[in-house]
Design an enzyme around this catalytic site. Structure first.
Site, PDB file in Angstrom:
ATOM      1  N   HIS A  73       0.834  -1.208   0.000  1.00  0.00           N
ATOM      2  CA  HIS A  73       0.000   0.000   0.000  1.00  0.00           C
ATOM      3  C   HIS A  73       0.870   1.260   0.000  1.00  0.00           C
ATOM      4  O   HIS A  73       0.694   2.152  -0.841  1.00  0.00           O
ATOM      5  CB  HIS A  73      -0.923  -0.007   1.224  1.00  0.00           C
ATOM      6  CG  HIS A  73      -1.863   1.154   1.260  1.00  0.00           C
ATOM      7  ND1 HIS A  73      -3.124   1.115   0.722  1.00  0.00           N
ATOM      8  CD2 HIS A  73      -1.723   2.416   1.773  1.00  0.00           C
ATOM      9  CE1 HIS A  73      -3.720   2.277   0.892  1.00  0.00           C
ATOM     10  NE2 HIS A  73      -2.882   3.094   1.530  1.00  0.00           N
ATOM     11  N   GLU A  74       1.792   1.318   0.950  1.00  0.00           N
ATOM     12  CA  GLU A  74       2.643   2.510   1.049  1.00  0.00           C
ATOM     13  C   GLU A  74       3.613   2.600  -0.121  1.00  0.00           C
ATOM     14  O   GLU A  74       3.963   3.698  -0.556  1.00  0.00           O
ATOM     15  CB  GLU A  74       3.416   2.491   2.371  1.00  0.00           C
ATOM     16  CG  GLU A  74       2.532   2.595   3.611  1.00  0.00           C
ATOM     17  CD  GLU A  74       1.648   3.838   3.608  1.00  0.00           C
ATOM     18  OE1 GLU A  74       2.079   4.872   3.056  1.00  0.00           O
ATOM     19  OE2 GLU A  74       0.527   3.776   4.149  1.00  0.00           O
ATOM     20  N   HIS A 104       1.924   4.478  -2.894  1.00  0.00           N
ATOM     21  CA  HIS A 104       2.042   5.931  -2.726  1.00  0.00           C
ATOM     22  C   HIS A 104       3.459   6.401  -3.078  1.00  0.00           C
ATOM     23  O   HIS A 104       3.649   7.404  -3.765  1.00  0.00           O
ATOM     24  CB  HIS A 104       1.744   6.322  -1.273  1.00  0.00           C
ATOM     25  CG  HIS A 104       0.327   6.104  -0.857  1.00  0.00           C
ATOM     26  ND1 HIS A 104      -0.747   6.522  -1.614  1.00  0.00           N
ATOM     27  CD2 HIS A 104      -0.204   5.531   0.261  1.00  0.00           C
ATOM     28  CE1 HIS A 104      -1.869   6.208  -0.996  1.00  0.00           C
ATOM     29  NE2 HIS A 104      -1.568   5.606   0.131  1.00  0.00           N
TER      30      HIS A 104
END
Length: 336
Positions: free
Chosen positions: A17-18, A21
């Protein structure tokens, strides 16, 4: 092993997820101050260029700290100073990576298990199928006159039949024939059966197709559950947090590692969908604020948006505490 599995799942889902980003922020030229896996005190740090990479002691979170993400910054490469479409891409990237992770895990699972075909692998002794003369190696072409392309079609037609028997068209050595089999009701499964097992094949193309289709089916089910939460058909008490995840992982691990992979895929999709809800502090809420500010100009300042997200974080933490207490009551206390 349950704790290890749970930690690995948490770390995997948070990392992808990170990383979503992070990689899109880098592609857009945004300055990333720190990329961290875990929360709390750092146990490992490495500065590479302008970004600090860290591993922290608690595997319950992580973050991609971008310059000017929650505050005003004069840095030209700050997140807040980028075009709206770039900021939207960065915000959505985390959920997108979790979606991709779900698809990949389900593809791996499908490759490992294999894809059921309409060809019969085995017949149970003294079963309705054996009594009807069906043999291993037969390929089911139709059930009650309805053509079948997948094993799921066979299960659905036989399982949902209101009759006591079914006419099954089979292909045996290139010749089609129709046999009539009695239906046996399986109380545990809640459907009819005739005692046959499907032959499985390991086809990468079919596995990819199954991974995409199963992800779509899971997404529809999750959105249905969210809708039921809003309408009150499902109570908040039925939700689970980290404690519930550990419990479910434990149950899955007892059935085999492949079931742990399925739980990881389910949680990854769950994270993608929940994170894109238009609520403060979530990426979906940030996208919503981005759209609002796009149309309202400077009426909503960075400081105001920061306060809105802070309130959202507090509410989410309160909800998480409530869910965790409920999980302890449901799963931990009964174990003692």
């Amino acid at each position: 092993m349950t704790i290890i599995y749970a930690i690995l799942i948490f770390c995997l889902l948070i990392f992808v997820h990170e990383f979503g980003h992070f990689i899109v922020a880098k592609m857009c030229g945004v300055k990333v101050n720190e990329f961290s896996l875990g929360m709390g005190p750092a146990i490992f740090k490495k500065q590479k260029g302008e970004t600090l990479y860290s591993l922290r002691v608690l595997p319950i979170g992580g973050y991609c700290a971008m310059e000017g993400e929650d505050e005003e910054s004069d840095e030209p490469r700050a997140f807040g100073n980028q075009p709206a479409w770039q900021r939207a891409c960065i915000l959505v990237a985390g959920a997108f990576m979790n979606l991709v992770t779900c698809v990949v895990l389900l593809i791996i699972m499908s490759l490992a298990i294999g894809q059921a075909t309409t060809t019969i692998a085995s017949i149970e002794p003294d079963s309705p199928a054996m009594n009807a003369g069906i043999k291993a190696g037969d390929t089911i072409v139709a059930v009650d006159g309805k053509e079948v392309d997948e094993w799921a079609d066979v299960i659905n037609i036989l399982g949902g039949s209101k009759e006591s028997s079914a006419d099954i068209t089979i292909d045996r050595d290139g010749q089609e024939m129709i046999v009539t089999s009695e239906l046996e009701y399986d109380k545990e499964a809640g459907r009819n059966r005739i005692g046959i097992t499907a032959k499985s094949v390991h086809n990468p193309a079919s596995a990819i197709s199954d991974g995409v289709k199963n992800t779509g089916s899971m997404a529809v089910l999750m959105y249905t559950t969210l809708k039921q939460l809003v309408t009150g058909d499902v109570s908040i008490g039925e939700l689970s947090g980290p404690v519930g995840v550990v419990y479910v992982t434990n149950q899955a691990a007892k059935s085999g590692f492949i079931y742990v992979v399925y739980i990881a895929a389910l949680l990854s999709l769950n994270l993608a969908i929940v994170n894109m809800l238009p609520l403060p502090a979530l990426d979906g809420g940030r996208v919503l604020m981005l759209i609002i500010r796009l149309f309202t100009g400077n009426k909503v300042s960075d400081e105001t948006e920061g306060k809105i997200h802070f309130i959202g974080i507090c509410l989410l933490l309160a909800l998480m505490i409530m869910i965790t207490i409920n999980d302890v009551i449901k799963f931990v206390i009964p174990a003692f």
